[in-house]
Design a protein around this motif. Sequence first.
Motif, PDB file in Angstrom:
ATOM      1  N   ALA A  46       0.817  -1.216   0.000  1.00  0.00           N
ATOM      2  CA  ALA A  46       0.000   0.000   0.000  1.00  0.00           C
ATOM      3  C   ALA A  46       0.851   1.267   0.000  1.00  0.00           C
ATOM      4  O   ALA A  46       0.309   2.378  -0.122  1.00  0.00           O
ATOM      5  CB  ALA A  46      -0.918   0.015   1.228  1.00  0.00           C
ATOM      6  N   LEU A  47       2.160   1.108   0.137  1.00  0.00           N
ATOM      7  CA  LEU A  47       3.033   2.274   0.283  1.00  0.00           C
ATOM      8  C   LEU A  47       3.417   2.833  -1.083  1.00  0.00           C
ATOM      9  O   LEU A  47       4.270   2.295  -1.783  1.00  0.00           O
ATOM     10  CB  LEU A  47       4.294   1.901   1.062  1.00  0.00           C
ATOM     11  N   THR A  48       2.760   3.915  -1.460  1.00  0.00           N
ATOM     12  CA  THR A  48       3.118   4.663  -2.658  1.00  0.00           C
ATOM     13  C   THR A  48       3.290   6.116  -2.259  1.00  0.00           C
ATOM     14  O   THR A  48       2.777   6.555  -1.213  1.00  0.00           O
ATOM     15  CB  THR A  48       2.030   4.568  -3.734  1.00  0.00           C
ATOM     16  N   LEU A  49       3.992   6.865  -3.078  1.00  0.00           N
ATOM     17  CA  LEU A  49       4.182   8.285  -2.772  1.00  0.00           C
ATOM     18  C   LEU A  49       2.842   9.025  -2.763  1.00  0.00           C
ATOM     19  O   LEU A  49       2.625   9.913  -1.943  1.00  0.00           O
ATOM     20  CB  LEU A  49       5.137   8.906  -3.794  1.00  0.00           C
ATOM     21  N   GLY A  50       1.947   8.617  -3.651  1.00  0.00           N
ATOM     22  CA  GLY A  50       0.637   9.255  -3.682  1.00  0.00           C
ATOM     23  C   GLY A  50      -0.151   8.987  -2.418  1.00  0.00           C
ATOM     24  O   GLY A  50      -0.808   9.881  -1.867  1.00  0.00           O
ATOM     25  N   HIS A  51      -0.100   7.741  -1.927  1.00  0.00           N
ATOM     26  CA  HIS A  51      -0.838   7.380  -0.714  1.00  0.00           C
ATOM     27  C   HIS A  51      -0.256   8.098   0.502  1.00  0.00           C
ATOM     28  O   HIS A  51      -0.997   8.575   1.364  1.00  0.00           O
ATOM     29  CB  HIS A  51      -0.794   5.869  -0.522  1.00  0.00           C
ATOM     30  N   VAL A  52       1.069   8.173   0.568  1.00  0.00           N
ATOM     31  CA  VAL A  52       1.708   8.890   1.673  1.00  0.00           C
ATOM     32  C   VAL A  52       1.296  10.357   1.662  1.00  0.00           C
ATOM     33  O   VAL A  52       0.957  10.939   2.702  1.00  0.00           O
ATOM     34  CB  VAL A  52       3.251   8.766   1.588  1.00  0.00           C
ATOM     35  N   ALA A  53       1.306  10.967   0.475  1.00  0.00           N
ATOM     36  CA  ALA A  53       0.922  12.382   0.367  1.00  0.00           C
ATOM     37  C   ALA A  53      -0.525  12.581   0.819  1.00  0.00           C
ATOM     38  O   ALA A  53      -0.826  13.508   1.577  1.00  0.00           O
ATOM     39  CB  ALA A  53       1.095  12.848  -1.080  1.00  0.00           C
ATOM     40  N   GLU A  54      -1.402  11.695   0.375  1.00  0.00           N
ATOM     41  CA  GLU A  54      -2.814  11.797   0.747  1.00  0.00           C
ATOM     42  C   GLU A  54      -3.008  11.677   2.252  1.00  0.00           C
ATOM     43  O   GLU A  54      -3.716  12.476   2.873  1.00  0.00           O
ATOM     44  CB  GLU A  54      -3.607  10.711   0.026  1.00  0.00           C
ATOM     45  N   ARG A  55      -2.350  10.668   2.863  1.00  0.00           N
ATOM     46  CA  ARG A  55      -2.482  10.464   4.302  1.00  0.00           C
ATOM     47  C   ARG A  55      -1.870  11.615   5.098  1.00  0.00           C
ATOM     48  O   ARG A  55      -2.335  11.947   6.189  1.00  0.00           O
ATOM     49  CB  ARG A  55      -1.804   9.146   4.711  1.00  0.00           C
ATOM     50  N   ALA A  56      -0.824  12.229   4.537  1.00  0.00           N
ATOM     51  CA  ALA A  56      -0.150  13.336   5.241  1.00  0.00           C
ATOM     52  C   ALA A  56      -0.836  14.676   4.991  1.00  0.00           C
ATOM     53  O   ALA A  56      -0.494  15.671   5.632  1.00  0.00           O
ATOM     54  CB  ALA A  56       1.305  13.412   4.808  1.00  0.00           C
ATOM     55  N   GLY A  57      -1.777  14.705   4.054  1.00  0.00           N
ATOM     56  CA  GLY A  57      -2.501  15.938   3.772  1.00  0.00           C
ATOM     57  C   GLY A  57      -1.705  16.939   2.955  1.00  0.00           C
ATOM     58  O   GLY A  57      -1.869  18.146   3.103  1.00  0.00           O
ATOM     59  N   VAL A  58      -0.830  16.414   2.058  1.00  0.00           N
ATOM     60  CA  VAL A  58      -0.050  17.304   1.196  1.00  0.00           C
ATOM     61  C   VAL A  58      -0.243  16.860  -0.249  1.00  0.00           C
ATOM     62  O   VAL A  58      -0.800  15.797  -0.524  1.00  0.00           O
ATOM     63  CB  VAL A  58       1.449  17.282   1.562  1.00  0.00           C
ATOM     64  N   SER A  59       0.239  17.674  -1.184  1.00  0.00           N
ATOM     65  CA  SER A  59       0.113  17.314  -2.598  1.00  0.00           C
ATOM     66  C   SER A  59       1.153  16.267  -2.970  1.00  0.00           C
ATOM     67  O   SER A  59       2.213  16.160  -2.351  1.00  0.00           O
ATOM     68  CB  SER A  59       0.299  18.559  -3.469  1.00  0.00           C
ATOM     69  N   LYS A  60       0.846  15.495  -3.994  1.00  0.00           N
ATOM     70  CA  LYS A  60       1.754  14.432  -4.429  1.00  0.00           C
ATOM     71  C   LYS A  60       3.141  14.969  -4.829  1.00  0.00           C
ATOM     72  O   LYS A  60       4.155  14.335  -4.506  1.00  0.00           O
ATOM     73  CB  LYS A  60       1.121  13.666  -5.597  1.00  0.00           C
ATOM     74  N   PRO A  61       3.233  16.126  -5.517  1.00  0.00           N
ATOM     75  CA  PRO A  61       4.570  16.630  -5.874  1.00  0.00           C
ATOM     76  C   PRO A  61       5.482  16.864  -4.671  1.00  0.00           C
ATOM     77  O   PRO A  61       6.707  16.743  -4.793  1.00  0.00           O
ATOM     78  CB  PRO A  61       4.265  17.953  -6.592  1.00  0.00           C
ATOM     79  N   ILE A  62       4.909  17.174  -3.515  1.00  0.00           N
ATOM     80  CA  ILE A  62       5.738  17.377  -2.321  1.00  0.00           C
ATOM     81  C   ILE A  62       6.411  16.069  -1.925  1.00  0.00           C
ATOM     82  O   ILE A  62       7.600  16.042  -1.597  1.00  0.00           O
ATOM     83  CB  ILE A  62       4.895  17.937  -1.156  1.00  0.00           C
ATOM     84  N   ALA A  63       5.662  14.968  -1.970  1.00  0.00           N
ATOM     85  CA  ALA A  63       6.246  13.661  -1.646  1.00  0.00           C
ATOM     86  C   ALA A  63       7.332  13.291  -2.648  1.00  0.00           C
ATOM     87  O   ALA A  63       8.401  12.793  -2.270  1.00  0.00           O
ATOM     88  CB  ALA A  63       5.157  12.590  -1.610  1.00  0.00           C
ATOM     89  N   TYR A  64       7.087  13.571  -3.937  1.00  0.00           N
ATOM     90  CA  TYR A  64       8.092  13.275  -4.955  1.00  0.00           C
ATOM     91  C   TYR A  64       9.331  14.154  -4.787  1.00  0.00           C
ATOM     92  O   TYR A  64      10.454  13.709  -5.045  1.00  0.00           O
ATOM     93  CB  TYR A  64       7.497  13.455  -6.356  1.00  0.00           C
ATOM     94  N   GLU A  65       9.130  15.375  -4.361  1.00  0.00           N
ATOM     95  CA  GLU A  65      10.270  16.285  -4.146  1.00  0.00           C
ATOM     96  C   GLU A  65      11.202  15.732  -3.071  1.00  0.00           C
ATOM     97  O   GLU A  65      12.427  15.845  -3.168  1.00  0.00           O
ATOM     98  CB  GLU A  65       9.749  17.664  -3.712  1.00  0.00           C
ATOM     99  N   HIS A  66      10.641  15.094  -2.045  1.00  0.00           N
ATOM    100  CA  HIS A  66      11.457  14.586  -0.938  1.00  0.00           C
ATOM    101  C   HIS A  66      12.117  13.248  -1.262  1.00  0.00           C
ATOM    102  O   HIS A  66      13.250  12.997  -0.823  1.00  0.00           O
ATOM    103  CB  HIS A  66      10.596  14.437   0.319  1.00  0.00           C
ATOM    104  N   PHE A  67      11.425  12.359  -1.995  1.00  0.00           N
ATOM    105  CA  PHE A  67      11.926  10.985  -2.133  1.00  0.00           C
ATOM    106  C   PHE A  67      12.127  10.517  -3.580  1.00  0.00           C
ATOM    107  O   PHE A  67      12.761   9.485  -3.791  1.00  0.00           O
ATOM    108  CB  PHE A  67      10.973  10.026  -1.405  1.00  0.00           C
TER     109      PHE A  67
END
Length: 209
Positions: A46-67
């Motif tokens: 279940a661990l995808t950058l999109g899912h992490v972003a959604e659960r953290a309440g941020v946009s997907k590009p922010i998760a991609y920027e970090h990892f």
Amino acid sequence: MAKSSATQSAARPRSDAARKRLSKAERREQLLGTAEQIVREEGTDALTLGHVAERAGVSKPIAYEHFETRSGLLIALARQIDDRQVAALLEALKRTRQRLEDVARVVSAAYMHCCATVGPQWHAILAALKGDEQMDAVEQELLDRYVTIYADALAPFAHLSKRDLHLRCVAIIGAAEALAADMFRGRTDEPAAAKALESLIVQWLSNGG
């Protein structure tokens, strides 16, 4: 009065946003914390950058920027888990009486407790990254770090050359991993595994082994 109420209402979202505005380091910590929670609750599939972003309440590009990639996220998560356990071990060693038996007991108990508490998540992450070239290098790096910590902690009690002590610590970590595997299979429990590792360390290092 209506105007004042509207003004307050308009200001509130900005205030909420301000409270949620984190530094880059804080945002990274938040995302990693969210990722670890997902692994614990839903598994690595279940661990995808999109899912992490959604659960953290941020946009997907922010998760991609970090990892950048899912592998990058998993590797960062593995590093964070390991860093946390190493910090706990080093802190415990600071409070330990400088006797071989006491140091052996502390490092053995810390290793097995780490395996018992974060082992399932750790092994799930490693399984998800199996065959990843970068993770292979990271895993060796983390293993080498434990060998160095053990060698530094045990050096005052070992009448061995630096090379021989290093090799024994490599073997000790290998034995610790084998004991942890037995623990995961339900063939032994945490106290028994810790005691076995402690005995091995004391026997191997007493009077040069």
